[in-house]
Design a protein around this motif. Structure first.
Motif, PDB file in Angstrom:
ATOM      1  N   VAL A 294       0.830  -1.210   0.000  1.00 60.47           N
ATOM      2  CA  VAL A 294       0.000   0.000   0.000  1.00 60.47           C
ATOM      3  C   VAL A 294       0.860   1.254   0.000  1.00 60.47           C
ATOM      4  N   ARG A 295       1.870   1.292   0.882  1.00 61.97           N
ATOM      5  CA  ARG A 295       2.720   2.484   0.960  1.00 61.97           C
ATOM      6  C   ARG A 295       3.414   2.753  -0.365  1.00 61.97           C
ATOM      7  N   TYR A 296       3.900   1.692  -1.004  1.00 63.15           N
ATOM      8  CA  TYR A 296       4.588   1.871  -2.282  1.00 63.15           C
ATOM      9  C   TYR A 296       3.610   2.337  -3.367  1.00 63.15           C
ATOM     10  N   ALA A 297       2.434   1.717  -3.421  1.00 61.62           N
ATOM     11  CA  ALA A 297       1.453   2.060  -4.451  1.00 61.62           C
ATOM     12  C   ALA A 297       0.998   3.505  -4.336  1.00 61.62           C
ATOM     13  N   LEU A 298       0.848   3.993  -3.105  1.00 64.63           N
ATOM     14  CA  LEU A 298       0.332   5.354  -2.899  1.00 64.63           C
ATOM     15  C   LEU A 298       1.303   6.432  -3.369  1.00 64.63           C
ATOM     16  N   GLN A 299       2.572   6.073  -3.550  1.00 66.25           N
ATOM     17  CA  GLN A 299       3.541   7.060  -4.019  1.00 66.25           C
ATOM     18  C   GLN A 299       3.234   7.544  -5.438  1.00 66.25           C
ATOM     19  N   PHE A 300       2.460   6.757  -6.183  1.00 65.37           N
ATOM     20  CA  PHE A 300       2.232   7.070  -7.590  1.00 65.37           C
ATOM     21  C   PHE A 300       0.879   7.729  -7.845  1.00 65.37           C
ATOM     22  N   VAL A 301       0.144   8.016  -6.774  1.00 62.37           N
ATOM     23  CA  VAL A 301      -1.141   8.710  -6.920  1.00 62.37           C
ATOM     24  C   VAL A 301      -0.920  10.054  -7.616  1.00 62.37           C
ATOM     25  N   GLY A 302      -1.751  10.340  -8.601  1.00 59.62           N
ATOM     26  CA  GLY A 302      -1.625  11.585  -9.354  1.00 59.62           C
ATOM     27  C   GLY A 302      -0.932  11.409 -10.690  1.00 59.62           C
ATOM     28  N   ASN A 303      -0.254  10.256 -10.881  1.00 60.35           N
ATOM     29  CA  ASN A 303       0.413   9.998 -12.150  1.00 60.35           C
ATOM     30  C   ASN A 303      -0.606   9.570 -13.207  1.00 60.35           C
ATOM     31  N   PRO A 304      -0.251   9.666 -14.495  1.00 62.84           N
ATOM     32  CA  PRO A 304      -1.236   9.457 -15.565  1.00 62.84           C
ATOM     33  C   PRO A 304      -1.587   8.008 -15.850  1.00 62.84           C
ATOM     34  N   TYR A 305      -2.776   7.851 -16.408  1.00 59.89           N
ATOM     35  CA  TYR A 305      -3.247   6.562 -16.917  1.00 59.89           C
ATOM     36  C   TYR A 305      -2.957   6.506 -18.409  1.00 59.89           C
ATOM     37  N   VAL A 306      -2.397   5.386 -18.856  1.00 55.97           N
ATOM     38  CA  VAL A 306      -2.186   5.145 -20.286  1.00 55.97           C
ATOM     39  C   VAL A 306      -2.538   3.692 -20.580  1.00 55.97           C
ATOM     40  N   TRP A 307      -3.495   3.475 -21.458  1.00 54.99           N
ATOM     41  CA  TRP A 307      -3.883   2.119 -21.831  1.00 54.99           C
ATOM     42  C   TRP A 307      -2.685   1.393 -22.441  1.00 54.99           C
ATOM     43  N   GLY A 308      -2.339   0.251 -21.866  1.00 59.67           N
ATOM     44  CA  GLY A 308      -1.206  -0.522 -22.355  1.00 59.67           C
ATOM     45  C   GLY A 308       0.141  -0.043 -21.853  1.00 59.67           C
ATOM     46  N   GLY A 309       0.151   1.029 -21.039  1.00 64.42           N
ATOM     47  CA  GLY A 309       1.409   1.567 -20.537  1.00 64.42           C
ATOM     48  C   GLY A 309       1.984   0.721 -19.420  1.00 64.42           C
ATOM     49  N   ASN A 310       3.295   0.845 -19.198  1.00 60.58           N
ATOM     50  CA  ASN A 310       3.967   0.068 -18.153  1.00 60.58           C
ATOM     51  C   ASN A 310       4.788   0.928 -17.201  1.00 60.58           C
ATOM     52  N   SER A 311       4.665   2.242 -17.286  1.00 60.32           N
ATOM     53  CA  SER A 311       5.449   3.122 -16.431  1.00 60.32           C
ATOM     54  C   SER A 311       4.593   3.686 -15.310  1.00 60.32           C
ATOM     55  N   LEU A 312       5.017   3.448 -14.083  1.00 60.43           N
ATOM     56  CA  LEU A 312       4.280   3.962 -12.926  1.00 60.43           C
ATOM     57  C   LEU A 312       4.317   5.474 -12.831  1.00 60.43           C
ATOM     58  N   THR A 313       5.240   6.096 -13.542  1.00 64.83           N
ATOM     59  CA  THR A 313       5.347   7.556 -13.498  1.00 64.83           C
ATOM     60  C   THR A 313       4.889   8.221 -14.790  1.00 64.83           C
ATOM     61  N   LYS A 314       5.132   7.569 -15.933  1.00 60.97           N
ATOM     62  CA  LYS A 314       4.798   8.197 -17.217  1.00 60.97           C
ATOM     63  C   LYS A 314       3.461   7.754 -17.786  1.00 60.97           C
ATOM     64  N   GLY A 315       2.899   6.679 -17.251  1.00 60.41           N
ATOM     65  CA  GLY A 315       1.602   6.223 -17.721  1.00 60.41           C
ATOM     66  C   GLY A 315       1.448   4.721 -17.663  1.00 60.41           C
ATOM     67  N   ILE A 316       0.300   4.268 -17.127  1.00 58.71           N
ATOM     68  CA  ILE A 316       0.078   2.839 -16.923  1.00 58.71           C
ATOM     69  C   ILE A 316      -1.419   2.606 -16.811  1.00 58.71           C
ATOM     70  N   ASP A 317      -1.866   1.367 -17.106  1.00 59.83           N
ATOM     71  CA  ASP A 317      -3.284   1.057 -16.938  1.00 59.83           C
ATOM     72  C   ASP A 317      -3.493   0.245 -15.663  1.00 59.83           C
ATOM     73  N   CYS A 318      -4.742  -0.197 -15.434  1.00 67.67           N
ATOM     74  CA  CYS A 318      -5.083  -0.787 -14.135  1.00 67.67           C
ATOM     75  C   CYS A 318      -4.314  -2.069 -13.836  1.00 67.67           C
ATOM     76  N   SER A 319      -4.290  -3.008 -14.781  1.00 69.40           N
ATOM     77  CA  SER A 319      -3.589  -4.265 -14.527  1.00 69.40           C
ATOM     78  C   SER A 319      -2.080  -4.077 -14.520  1.00 69.40           C
ATOM     79  N   GLY A 320      -1.596  -3.142 -15.339  1.00 69.49           N
ATOM     80  CA  GLY A 320      -0.169  -2.828 -15.332  1.00 69.49           C
ATOM     81  C   GLY A 320       0.250  -2.224 -14.004  1.00 69.49           C
ATOM     82  N   PHE A 321      -0.612  -1.388 -13.432  1.00 69.25           N
ATOM     83  CA  PHE A 321      -0.330  -0.770 -12.133  1.00 69.25           C
ATOM     84  C   PHE A 321      -0.166  -1.846 -11.068  1.00 69.25           C
TER      85      PHE A 321
END
Length: 401
Positions: A294-321
């Motif tokens: 939980v603590r690690y996941a919350l660090q990325f709140v506010g970062n963008p959603y990108v369908w098919g993305g794999n970057s926790l900072t530049k863009g990622i989707d739900c399953s990738g997250f």
């Protein structure tokens, strides 16, 4: 004279004290009744979850995946239908708001300089803008759900084709398609029953929270979550918001793109990849806990959603997250909601703990405790913290720790 007044004052004070005490006793009784009701529902949820496990017990892994996949697809169809109905209602409200905006605009022109007319127009315009933004967000959500649903459908088709080839290699009973569909229907019916109970639990919990607020107290877990900042990301959104003031009717927000600027899905969609811009490394000594996740996941709140993305900072989707958060702790998961629904071990809603993953069939999220989730929602909101883990029908809850 003073001696006569003192008994009267004391009587009034005592009466007020009795009323306050009586009111407090009623509140406590109400809360106790709600807590009992919640516990009864949780026990019922556990019983239904046990029945669901019994339906697929003894089946081959392929057949288990197919049954859960069928339930996921049916859940996704329900979610899309519900969101579409919600959007249809919203668009009617937008049309009404637009008419009101135009009326107040005409009144303002006829009454130039009139403060009241100007304020009415400002309020009408603000309401219209808010509704259009809600429509944009909802359309994004529906688009994402449809893409996830398409992925689930493709996975199910793949399972159907591979089923015959995998039969001889698997441990467990492989059943004919007719019987499998019957089991899938029973599994889905139990899933729907479980979600009805979960919805009731959410309603009861809201009533408990309301009583706590009225009495000036809040549950300790809620206080702790606020202090730890789990609310911080609930209202944060990405910058991909269109200009709501464009006067082109309701079609101005119809074109939505996902992934890269060219609209292409990342080549890394189907495989795990470490995030090149990870936040603070908080790997614990020894076994990973749900709180670490939980603590690690919350660090990325506010970062963008990108369908098919794999970057926790530049863009990622739900399953990738979900995949990338767990990968940080050396826990390997597959890349799609469909396959993640069959990994780890299932736990019931009644057993859910921080760090567990809630799979909705066409979406997935990490439970963070205190009735909240963190997830890559859509291209409007990005990675956010949301209330109510049952905001969509739940297909399965998985534990990977």
């Amino acid at each position: 004279m003073m001696k006569r007044k003192i008994p009267g004052i004391l009587a009034a004070v005592l009466t007020a004290g009795v009323l306050i005490a009586g009111s407090a006793d009623c509140a406590l009784a109400d809360e106790q009744e709600l807590l009992t009701r919640r516990q009864d529902l949780l026990e019922q949820i556990q019983k239904i979850n046990d029945e669901r496990e019994e339906v697929i017990r003894g089946l081959s892994e392929t057949d288990q995946r197919r049954i859960i996949g069928m339930a996921a697809y049916a859940s996704g169809e329900t979610a899309i239908s519900d969101r579409q109905k919600e959007r249809d209602e919203l668009r009617n409200r937008i049309l009404d708001a637009r008419k009101e905006k135009e009326k107040t605009h005409d009144r303002m022109l006829k009454n130039t300089g009139n403060v009241v007319s100007m304020e009415d127009y400002r309020k009408a315009t603000e309401m219209y803008m808010q509704l259009r933004l809600q429509d944009y967000s909802l359309k994004n959500e529906i688009s994402v759900l449809k893409m996830e649903q398409s992925a689930v459908s493709e996975s199910l088709d793949g399972e159907e084709k591979a089923a015959g080839a995998d039969v001889s290699e698997e441990v467990g009973e492989n059943v004919p398609n007719t019987e499998l569909k019957e089991k899938a229907e029973k599994y889905l019916a139990l899933t729907e029953q479980e979600n009805d109970c979960i919805t009731q639990v959410q309603t009861v919990q809201e009533e408990i929270n309301d009583l706590d607020k009225e009495s000036g107290t809040e549950a300790g877990s809620d206080q702790e979550s606020k202090e730890s900042g789990t609310e911080a990301g609930s209202d944060q959104k990405s910058s991909e918001t269109p200009d709501p003031d464009t006067e082109t009717g309701l079609s101005g927000m119809d074109e939505i793109s996902y992934g890269s600027e060219s609209g292409e899905i990342s080549d890394d969609y189907s495989r795990a990849s470490g995030d090149e811009d990870q936040a603070e490394n908080i790997l614990p000594d020894g076994r990973t806990s749900g709180e670490d996740i939980v603590r690690y996941a919350l660090q990325f709140v506010g970062n963008p959603y990108v369908w098919g993305g794999n970057s926790l900072t530049k863009g990622i989707d739900c399953s990738g997250f979900v995949q990338q958060v767990f990968a940080h702790f050396g826990i390997t998961l597959t890349r799609t909601t469909y396959t993640q629904a069959n990994e780890g071990r299932e736990v019931s809603y009644a057993e859910m703990q921080p760090g567990d993953v809630i799979n909705y069939g066409s979406h997935t999220a990490i439970y963070i405790g205190d009735n909240r989730i963190v997830h890559a929602a859509n291209s409007t909101d990005g990675i956010i913290v949301s209330d109510n883990p049952a905001f969509m029908p739940i297909v399965t809850i998985r534990r990977f720790l």
